[in-house]
Design a protein around this motif. Structure first.
Motif, PDB file in Angstrom:
ATOM      1  N   ALA A  20     -40.949 -15.912 -59.947  1.00 26.78           N
ATOM      2  CA  ALA A  20     -39.932 -17.088 -60.365  1.00 26.78           C
ATOM      3  C   ALA A  20     -39.938 -17.050 -62.119  1.00 26.78           C
ATOM      4  O   ALA A  20     -41.179 -16.800 -62.694  1.00 26.78           O
ATOM      5  N   GLU A  35     -31.704 -19.663 -56.873  1.00 23.55           N
ATOM      6  CA  GLU A  35     -32.491 -20.244 -56.071  1.00 23.55           C
ATOM      7  C   GLU A  35     -31.665 -20.333 -54.603  1.00 23.55           C
ATOM      8  O   GLU A  35     -32.315 -20.189 -53.596  1.00 23.55           O
ATOM      9  N   SER A  79     -31.183 -17.820 -51.349  1.00 26.23           N
ATOM     10  CA  SER A  79     -32.361 -17.664 -50.371  1.00 26.23           C
ATOM     11  C   SER A  79     -32.170 -18.867 -49.247  1.00 26.23           C
ATOM     12  O   SER A  79     -32.401 -18.495 -48.153  1.00 26.23           O
ATOM     13  N   HIS A  98     -35.003 -15.755 -59.915  1.00 28.58           N
ATOM     14  CA  HIS A  98     -35.897 -15.046 -58.953  1.00 28.58           C
ATOM     15  C   HIS A  98     -35.745 -13.608 -58.895  1.00 28.58           C
ATOM     16  O   HIS A  98     -34.834 -13.218 -59.045  1.00 28.58           O
ATOM     17  N   LEU A 124     -38.870 -14.918 -51.791  1.00 31.49           N
ATOM     18  CA  LEU A 124     -38.898 -14.891 -53.151  1.00 31.49           C
ATOM     19  C   LEU A 124     -40.369 -14.531 -53.654  1.00 31.49           C
ATOM     20  O   LEU A 124     -41.075 -15.182 -53.382  1.00 31.49           O
ATOM     21  N   TRP A 152     -35.740 -11.427 -55.547  1.00 35.17           N
ATOM     22  CA  TRP A 152     -35.530 -11.980 -54.051  1.00 35.17           C
ATOM     23  C   TRP A 152     -35.544 -10.626 -53.365  1.00 35.17           C
ATOM     24  O   TRP A 152     -34.836  -9.754 -53.495  1.00 35.17           O
TER      25      TRP A 152
END
Length: 354
Positions: free
Chosen positions: A120, A102, A105, A235, A117, A237
């Motif tokens: 998840a 995370e 980002s 994630h 994103l 991305w």
């Protein structure tokens, strides 16, 4: 040279270039006005659409599960993943999708790079199956998190390990001013070596290094201790430009589906996954692969990102406080059009392979 070694070397080389490139056009108190993408994604993907994807583990999982040739669009695979490499590729307009935690980002937002994103994945029982443990150097005299006061800690800004260090300090009632942060790339064996030679007193260790570090330096007093925090976000991305393109947005939606199914397949086929990914592709031993699979636990794909956004907001606020950046609404980082795509794909059961 094994794939994981090439990736580690690449990240170590790219990170300084990325930081240098960002330094000239940003300031610590500047935030960007990230765009919210709200247009409806086309129901069908054009089979001539091409995505360049940096998700090496997903490629292998798709191949092993027999789904690689079923992707309904064209794909170019890039042997990169993670924050520094993917940010650099996004800036060069040479990558459409990346697998990352995370923190990249958030860091990208502060450096003027607009990203989203789009998927998840977490770990069920995340405290039982942490991604990282805190490695302790021989003779560092650290038994609890409070003992970190005044110590040298490995720190990689812009990456998950760096944010975890700040979260660990907060849990211990400390700030970065109470310790000495030593900036080091978190790739390969950099952190274990830095611990072993006394360059740092503590460092977050992940993957097989959790096992290897005490095995190598344990006779001298090296160890790992749990941090007791949730550290499991994973994630897909993308640069905002990718999801602003209707056909790429549709192709990304399809990839999210296949990514989720491939992850579920790897979870339910551990022997094939160990042999195909950890041993054949990553060059690890069978024993190392078994150790890693056991430590991962089962994947969780939430259909509702409300909690994910809330956790992300806490991280944004903490990083802003500790680094002098300006806080922002974490909702800007998520493209909610993809919120239930992964979970719905697993419900359908289509394309799960053999």
């Amino acid at each position: 040279m094994p794939t994981h070694v090439r990736a580690a070397l690449g990240a170590a080389l790219i990170a300084p270039l990325l930081l240098a490139g960002c330094a000239g056009n940003t300031s610590s108190n500047t935030t960007v006005d990230a765009k919210q993408v709200s247009a409806k994604i086309p129901e069908k993907v054009d089979p001539d659409t091409t995505l360049t994807i940096g998700a090496p583990d997903a490629r292998i999982a798709l191949k092993l599960s027999g789904q690689l040739d079923k992707l309904p669009f064209k794909v170019k695979w890039a042997n990169i993943s993670g924050g520094p490499q993917c940010s650099e590729a996004f800036r060069a307009n040479s990558l459409d999708v990346c697998s990352a935690a995370e923190i990249p980002s958030i860091h990208a937002h502060w450096t003027g790079l607009d990203t989203k994103l789009v998927a998840a994945k977490y770990r069920k029982d995340p405290l039982k199956h942490p991604v990282y443990e805190l490695g302790i150097a021989p003779g560092a005299d650290i038994d609890t998190l409070k003992d970190l006061r005044g110590k040298k800690i490995a720190y990689s800004p812009g990456q998950a390990q760096g944010a975890l260090v700040l979260r660990i300090l907060a849990k211990a009632g400390l700030t970065k001013d109470d310790v000495r942060l030593v900036e080091l790339p978190s790739t390969g064996d950099v952190y274990p070596s830095a611990l072993g030679n006394g360059q740092v007193d503590a460092a977050p260790l992940g993957g097989v290094n959790i096992k290897r570090y005490p095995a190598k330096y344990g006779k001298d007093g090296a160890k790992t201790i749990p941090h007791g925090l949730r550290d499991d976000p994973a994630h897909l991305w993308v640069p905002a430009e990718a999801v602003e393109d209707p056909q790429k947005a549709a192709a990304i939606r399809e990839f999210v589906k296949y990514w989720a199914r491939a992850s579920a397949w790897a979870d339910t086929h551990p022997d094939e996954w160990i042999a195909g990914w950890y041993v054949k592709d990553q060059g690890l031993t069978r024993e190392d692969g078994e150790y890693l699979v056991k430590g991962v636990g089962h994947p969780d794909f939430p259909a509702d990102w409300t909690s994910a956004v809330a956790r992300q907001q806490k991280t944004v606020d903490l990083l802003a406080k500790e680094t002098g950046k300006k806080t922002f609404d974490a909702e800007l980082l998520f493209d909610r059009r993809y919120e239930s795509v992964a979970a719905d794909a697993l419900k359908s059961g289509v394309g799960e392979g053999t």
